[in-house]
Design an enzyme around this catalytic site. Structure first.
Site, PDB file in Angstrom:
ATOM      1  N   GLU A 177       0.939  -1.406  -0.024  1.00 20.53           N
ATOM      2  CA  GLU A 177       0.051   0.148  -0.017  1.00 20.53           C
ATOM      3  C   GLU A 177       0.767   1.316  -0.119  1.00 20.53           C
ATOM      4  O   GLU A 177       0.855   2.106   0.903  1.00 20.53           O
ATOM      5  CB  GLU A 177      -0.851   0.042   1.169  1.00 20.53           C
ATOM      6  CG  GLU A 177      -1.842  -1.075   1.048  1.00 20.53           C
ATOM      7  CD  GLU A 177      -2.952  -1.133   2.503  1.00 20.53           C
ATOM      8  OE1 GLU A 177      -3.059  -0.485   3.274  1.00 20.53           O
ATOM      9  OE2 GLU A 177      -3.892  -2.038   2.134  1.00 20.53           O
ATOM     10  N   GLU A 360      -5.745  -8.558   0.258  1.00 19.37           N
ATOM     11  CA  GLU A 360      -6.261  -8.209   1.451  1.00 19.37           C
ATOM     12  C   GLU A 360      -7.710  -7.755   1.049  1.00 19.37           C
ATOM     13  O   GLU A 360      -8.049  -7.071   0.060  1.00 19.37           O
ATOM     14  CB  GLU A 360      -5.897  -6.989   2.111  1.00 19.37           C
ATOM     15  CG  GLU A 360      -4.512  -7.298   2.795  1.00 19.37           C
ATOM     16  CD  GLU A 360      -4.031  -5.914   3.498  1.00 19.37           C
ATOM     17  OE1 GLU A 360      -4.890  -5.023   3.977  1.00 19.37           O
ATOM     18  OE2 GLU A 360      -2.816  -5.562   3.644  1.00 19.37           O
TER      19      GLU A 360
HETATM   20  O1  IFM Z   1      -4.748  -3.407   8.760  1.00 15.40           O
HETATM   21  C1  IFM Z   1      -4.581  -2.583   7.543  1.00 15.40           C
HETATM   22  C2  IFM Z   1      -3.517  -3.184   6.882  1.00 15.40           C
HETATM   23  O2  IFM Z   1      -2.222  -3.199   7.617  1.00 15.40           O
HETATM   24  C3  IFM Z   1      -3.358  -2.724   5.636  1.00 15.40           C
HETATM   25  N1  IFM Z   1      -4.461  -2.645   4.699  1.00 15.40           N
HETATM   26  C4  IFM Z   1      -5.807  -2.222   5.500  1.00 15.40           C
HETATM   27  C5  IFM Z   1      -5.910  -3.073   6.788  1.00 15.40           C
HETATM   28  C6  IFM Z   1      -7.120  -2.682   7.496  1.00 15.40           C
HETATM   29  O3  IFM Z   1      -7.150  -1.136   7.572  1.00 15.40           O
END
Ligand code: IFM
Length: 458
Positions: A177, A360
């Site tokens: 990210e 994710e």
């Molecule tokens: O917890 C985070 C993760 O570290 C990165 N992506 C989003 C998740 C939820 O906010």
């Protein structure tokens, strides 16, 4: 209405995912490991940020977190119990280089070596992320990601990690990210290092890709059997109305959030409209940078949680997010599964893509442990809706090879501390007991059946 489409199709039992589809769960080092002072680990920017009053809800820190550093073996057992094929974890740079560069801390590397062996013993494909936000504080003290030097330090760190682990990794991502690292860390200041300088944020984003470009050939050399890539958080944007100024605002948001990060990787250029819009704030590009950013990837990781609904605003950058939808998670994020379909189909339309993985996806809800159980139907529904939306994108021809639930267990949710629970396992932080939530049991069955018969509960 788009959201209903995903829900409607979801009532039909699904025919499952393709053979070989990779199911997994994801975590990140700082969010679960704890043991921040053990075995030679150096401080990271998140330790510093947590120690700064007012930065983290409840004054929470990563010092203990889920105590995974000591419980990794039983945690790997939990992962294996979910039937998944792969575990996405991150390596903490300050465990490997306490000062960010220079002297390697062998004990730190040993930890990940044991962890990776433990995955293989349990039949789990290791999916490593090299940077999930925990920059060594020593490097921040010398300018952090605002300095191009940090990119060189990252490449050396990536080299050392993959020399040691590369023979056993199935997947390796350079960054998690970049938008969050650059913008939340350096423009809005919500994340470490907590700076508020938009121009710096753009320079940081550029240096992250310099680091990515420098590291990739080294990763390929050290881990020839692994798939190499990077993970982006992407948020599709929708205009708040049909008014042309709202449509333009949505396009600007898309540029700010998505294209600024996608185009350099997949087209070797920054988006022209944004480049002009940013004016003097744009980063300096050195010869060869853009070519190195656009080196071929084996995969692109996509993290998806929600969408943005965007309206025109008089003040620069001339957009603002407006509230939308009816169902929201405990983060306040709208549940909008159609956004995942739209995003993936749009990526396929606009870019020459490598295979995608959903690295994710998941939801926080205010879970309660009652009578030894966690009843979390909203999370089951969230997952079911999004897996159905993913299937729809795949039906439309998007090449998605795997899906990782965020997260294995409740953990340190950055500025929100431990107040937000994303896990398939509930963590009782007082005892460190892990309890499988109903959503965890549900996911275990979905994975076992490779999605066959997947239905969205009403
Ligand atoms: O917890 C985070 C993760 O570290 C990165 N992506 C989003 C998740 C939820 O906010």
């Amino acid at each position: 209405m788009p959201a209903e489409r995903a829900t409607d199709t979801a009532t039909e039992p699904s025919g499952g995912f393709p053979p070989g589809f990779v199911w997994g769960v994801a975590t990140a080092a700082f969010q679960i490991e704890g043991a921040t002072h053990e075995d030679g680990r150096g401080p990271s920017i998140w330790d510093t940020f947590c120690a700064t009053p007012g930065r983290i809800e409840g004054g929470d820190t990563g010092e203990v977190a889920c105590d995974h550093f000591h419980r990794w073996e039983s945690d790997l057992d939990l992962i294996a119990s979910l039937n998944v094929q792969s575990y996405r974890f991150s390596v903490a740079w300050p465990r490997v280089f306490p000062e960010g560069r220079g002297q390697v801390n062998v004990k730190g590397l040993d930890f990940y070596d044991r962890l990776v062996d433990g995955m293989l013993e349990r039949g789990l494909q290791p999916n490593a992320t090299l940077y999930h936000w925990d920059l060594p504080q020593a490097l921040q003290d010398r300018g952090g990601w605002g300095s191009r030097d940090t990119a060189y330090a990252f490449a050396d760190y990536a080299e050392v990690v993959t020399k040691r682990l590369g023979d056993r990794l199935a997947f390796c991502a350079t960054f998690n990210e970049p938008w969050c690292i650059a913008i939340l860390g350096h423009a809005t200041g919500e994340h470490a290092p907590g700076l508020r300088d938009p121009q710096l944020a753009l320079r940081v984003a550029h240096h992250l890709y310099v680091a990515h470009g420098l590291a990739l050939p080294r990763l390929r050399a050290n881990a020839p059997g692994a798939e190499h890539g990077i993970v982006l958080n992407l948020t599709p944007s929708y205009p708040a109305s049909e008014a042309p100024e709202d449509e333009a605002a949505a396009a600007r948001f898309d540029g700010f959030f998505n294209r600024w990060f996608l185009d350099p990787l997949l087209k070797g250029s920054y988006p022209q409209d944004l480049w002009e819009g940013y004016g003097d704030a744009v980063p300096e590009i050195a010869a060869g940078d853009l070519e190195s950013f656009a080196q071929p990837l084996d995969f692109l990781g996509v993290n998806y949680y929600s969408r943005a609904v965007v309206a025109h605003d008089e003040a620069w950058p001339h957009f603002r997010n407006v509230p939308a939808g009816e169902a929201h998670t405990d983060m306040g994020w709208e549940v909008f599964p159609q956004g995942l379909t739209d995003l993936l189909v749009r990526l396929k339309r606009d870019y020459a893509l490598p295979p995608l993985y959903i690295t994710e996806n998941g939801a926080a809800y205010p879970d309660r442990l009652e009578g030894g159980r966690v009843h979390d139907p909203e999370r089951v529904r969230y997952y079911a809706l999004h897996l159905t939306a993913l299937q729809e994108a795949m039906r439309q021809g998007v090449d998605v090879r795997g899906y990782y639930a965020w997260s294995l267990m409740d953990n340190f949710e950055w500025a929100k501390g431990y107040s937000k629970r994303f896990g398939l396992f509930y963590v009782d932080y007082a005892t460190q007991e892990r309890v499988l939530k109903e959503s965890g049991a549900w996911y275990r069955e979905v994975v076992r059946a490779n999605g066959q018969g997947l239905e969205v509960p009403q």
